[in-house]
Scaffold this motif. Structure first.
Motif, PDB file in Angstrom:
ATOM      1  N   ALA A  29       0.833  -1.212   0.000  1.00  0.00           N
ATOM      2  CA  ALA A  29       0.000   0.000   0.000  1.00  0.00           C
ATOM      3  C   ALA A  29       0.862   1.253   0.000  1.00  0.00           C
ATOM      4  N   ARG A  30       1.902   1.274   0.829  1.00  0.00           N
ATOM      5  CA  ARG A  30       2.794   2.438   0.887  1.00  0.00           C
ATOM      6  C   ARG A  30       3.569   2.596  -0.417  1.00  0.00           C
ATOM      7  N   LEU A  31       3.959   1.483  -1.014  1.00  0.00           N
ATOM      8  CA  LEU A  31       4.679   1.539  -2.291  1.00  0.00           C
ATOM      9  C   LEU A  31       3.791   2.119  -3.381  1.00  0.00           C
ATOM     10  N   LEU A  32       2.522   1.723  -3.406  1.00  0.00           N
ATOM     11  CA  LEU A  32       1.594   2.259  -4.404  1.00  0.00           C
ATOM     12  C   LEU A  32       1.414   3.762  -4.230  1.00  0.00           C
ATOM     13  N   GLU A  33       1.298   4.218  -2.979  1.00  0.00           N
ATOM     14  CA  GLU A  33       1.202   5.659  -2.719  1.00  0.00           C
ATOM     15  C   GLU A  33       2.460   6.374  -3.203  1.00  0.00           C
ATOM     16  N   HIS A  34       3.600   5.788  -2.897  1.00  0.00           N
ATOM     17  CA  HIS A  34       4.885   6.390  -3.279  1.00  0.00           C
ATOM     18  C   HIS A  34       5.003   6.483  -4.799  1.00  0.00           C
ATOM     19  N   SER A  38       5.304   9.848  -7.119  1.00  0.00           N
ATOM     20  CA  SER A  38       6.487   9.937  -7.984  1.00  0.00           C
ATOM     21  C   SER A  38       6.090   9.982  -9.457  1.00  0.00           C
ATOM     22  N   GLY A  39       5.152   9.113  -9.847  1.00  0.00           N
ATOM     23  CA  GLY A  39       4.747   9.043 -11.248  1.00  0.00           C
ATOM     24  C   GLY A  39       4.081  10.315 -11.727  1.00  0.00           C
ATOM     25  N   LEU A  40       3.158  10.849 -10.927  1.00  0.00           N
ATOM     26  CA  LEU A  40       2.480  12.093 -11.316  1.00  0.00           C
ATOM     27  C   LEU A  40       3.470  13.251 -11.393  1.00  0.00           C
ATOM     28  N   SER A  41       4.367  13.324 -10.425  1.00  0.00           N
ATOM     29  CA  SER A  41       5.356  14.406 -10.419  1.00  0.00           C
ATOM     30  C   SER A  41       6.264  14.329 -11.637  1.00  0.00           C
ATOM     31  N   LEU A  42       6.717  13.124 -11.951  1.00  0.00           N
ATOM     32  CA  LEU A  42       7.608  12.953 -13.104  1.00  0.00           C
ATOM     33  C   LEU A  42       6.874  13.252 -14.408  1.00  0.00           C
ATOM     34  N   ALA A  94      -1.222  18.193  -3.254  1.00  0.00           N
ATOM     35  CA  ALA A  94      -0.697  19.285  -4.077  1.00  0.00           C
ATOM     36  C   ALA A  94       0.677  19.778  -3.628  1.00  0.00           C
ATOM     37  N   PRO A  95       0.916  20.012  -2.325  1.00  0.00           N
ATOM     38  CA  PRO A  95       2.246  20.483  -1.915  1.00  0.00           C
ATOM     39  C   PRO A  95       3.358  19.529  -2.298  1.00  0.00           C
ATOM     40  N   VAL A  96       3.096  18.241  -2.145  1.00  0.00           N
ATOM     41  CA  VAL A  96       4.108  17.239  -2.481  1.00  0.00           C
ATOM     42  C   VAL A  96       4.392  17.260  -3.974  1.00  0.00           C
ATOM     43  N   LEU A  97       3.327  17.310  -4.779  1.00  0.00           N
ATOM     44  CA  LEU A  97       3.503  17.309  -6.228  1.00  0.00           C
ATOM     45  C   LEU A  97       4.245  18.559  -6.690  1.00  0.00           C
ATOM     46  N   VAL A  98       3.894  19.712  -6.140  1.00  0.00           N
ATOM     47  CA  VAL A  98       4.566  20.956  -6.519  1.00  0.00           C
ATOM     48  C   VAL A  98       6.058  20.877  -6.211  1.00  0.00           C
ATOM     49  N   ALA A  99       6.391  20.393  -5.023  1.00  0.00           N
ATOM     50  CA  ALA A  99       7.798  20.308  -4.624  1.00  0.00           C
ATOM     51  C   ALA A  99       8.571  19.315  -5.491  1.00  0.00           C
ATOM     52  N   LEU A 100       7.974  18.176  -5.756  1.00  0.00           N
ATOM     53  CA  LEU A 100       8.660  17.155  -6.547  1.00  0.00           C
ATOM     54  C   LEU A 100       8.796  17.564  -8.006  1.00  0.00           C
ATOM     55  N   VAL A 101       7.783  18.247  -8.540  1.00  0.00           N
ATOM     56  CA  VAL A 101       7.886  18.749  -9.913  1.00  0.00           C
ATOM     57  C   VAL A 101       9.007  19.781 -10.009  1.00  0.00           C
ATOM     58  N   ALA A 102       9.076  20.670  -9.021  1.00  0.00           N
ATOM     59  CA  ALA A 102      10.149  21.675  -9.009  1.00  0.00           C
ATOM     60  C   ALA A 102      11.522  21.017  -8.939  1.00  0.00           C
ATOM     61  N   LEU A 103      11.617  19.883  -8.258  1.00  0.00           N
ATOM     62  CA  LEU A 103      12.880  19.157  -8.162  1.00  0.00           C
ATOM     63  C   LEU A 103      13.237  18.468  -9.476  1.00  0.00           C
ATOM     64  N   ALA A 158      13.924  11.023 -12.279  1.00  0.00           N
ATOM     65  CA  ALA A 158      13.137   9.933 -11.702  1.00  0.00           C
ATOM     66  C   ALA A 158      13.755   9.433 -10.406  1.00  0.00           C
ATOM     67  N   ILE A 159      15.073   9.257 -10.389  1.00  0.00           N
ATOM     68  CA  ILE A 159      15.741   8.771  -9.176  1.00  0.00           C
ATOM     69  C   ILE A 159      15.632   9.804  -8.056  1.00  0.00           C
ATOM     70  N   GLN A 160      15.805  11.080  -8.393  1.00  0.00           N
ATOM     71  CA  GLN A 160      15.671  12.141  -7.379  1.00  0.00           C
ATOM     72  C   GLN A 160      14.255  12.173  -6.807  1.00  0.00           C
ATOM     73  N   VAL A 161      13.272  12.038  -7.677  1.00  0.00           N
ATOM     74  CA  VAL A 161      11.873  12.086  -7.229  1.00  0.00           C
ATOM     75  C   VAL A 161      11.555  10.892  -6.335  1.00  0.00           C
ATOM     76  N   VAL A 162      11.963   9.698  -6.749  1.00  0.00           N
ATOM     77  CA  VAL A 162      11.692   8.499  -5.952  1.00  0.00           C
ATOM     78  C   VAL A 162      12.340   8.613  -4.574  1.00  0.00           C
ATOM     79  N   ALA A 163      13.568   9.126  -4.538  1.00  0.00           N
ATOM     80  CA  ALA A 163      14.264   9.255  -3.261  1.00  0.00           C
ATOM     81  C   ALA A 163      13.665  10.349  -2.386  1.00  0.00           C
TER      82      ALA A 163
END
Length: 229
Positions: A29-34, A38-42, A94-103, A158-163
């Motif tokens: 379940a946690r992996l699917l959330e992760h 990650s997928g949406l951000s990438l 949204a905050p998580v996606l914004v931060a990960l997209v910026a990264l 992708a690696i940065q986002v996953v981490a």
């Protein structure tokens, strides 16, 4: 050496515990959330980075602006951005996606731009000489030749986002970071080390996937000359 063996034993015990593989708080379940974060951000980062990278690399206009924006985005701390957006917009994904997209945007944008810009001008001239339009030159000549660098940018992102998607746990959301945050709050180092190990393994899987993709779609001649780091 003893510490390493003890930590390995902790990780193995945690991973083989059947309780970690069931329920809403289990590894699947946690992996699917992760993967969702990650997928949406990438995806969003790729749409932004590839679009502007191809446009600027092809036209040669706005190169300074691209470099400036990319460097600015790299300087923004991801966790600080998450906290800021949570404060302004409330608790959501949204905050998580914004931060990960910026990264993720900077490596995709810069590598795409550099890849297209680095195509030999004589090759472009030859393509125009046989009657290709500007769009045909871009997608039939420049993109295939820039593909190694483009894939490198996507892989790094992708690696940065996953981490970094573990930051989703700090504002109270899910993902593999939940194991780390909950483990630290409970002083449960087995949970911390186990969760961290799953994140590392996931990052390695991403690395392998992009390596296989590079072998599958990049011309052998370009693979020899392309950077591998």
């Amino acid at each position: 050496m003893n510490d390493f063996l003890n930590q390995t034993e902790l990780v193995w015990h945690w991973l083989t515990d059947s309780r970690q593989w069931h329920g809403d708080e289990g590894i699947p379940a946690r992996l699917l959330e992760h993967l969702t974060y990650s997928g949406l951000s990438l995806l969003f980062a790729a749409l932004i980075g590839l679009s502007f990278g191809l446009l600027v690399g092809h036209t040669g206009r706005g190169a300074f602006a691209v470099a400036s924006v990319a460097n600015l985005a790299r300087a923004v701390p991801t966790f600080g951005l998450v906290v800021l957006v949570v404060t302004l917009a409330g608790l959501s994904t949204a905050p998580v996606l914004v931060a990960l997209v910026a990264l993720a945007v900077p490596p995709i944008l810069i590598n795409t731009f550099e890849g297209v810009r680095g195509v030999d001008p004589a090759t472009r001239d030859a393509a125009h000489g046989v009657g290709m339009t500007a769009w045909q030159v871009l997608f039939r000549v420049e993109v295939p030749m820039a593909l190694p660098l483009i894939l490198l940018g996507l892989r790094v992102a992708a690696i940065q986002v996953v981490a970094t998607a573990t930051v989703a746990a700090y504002p109270g959301l899910g993902g593999l970071g939940r194991f780390i945050v909950d483990g630290l709050s409970r002083n449960d180092y087995e949970l911390v080390i186990g969760g961290s190990t799953v994140v590392v393994v996931l990052a390695l899987v991403v690395q392998i996937v992009f390596t296989a993709l590079r072998r599958a779609i990049v011309s052998p001649g370009l693979r020899v000359a392309a950077p591998k780091s």
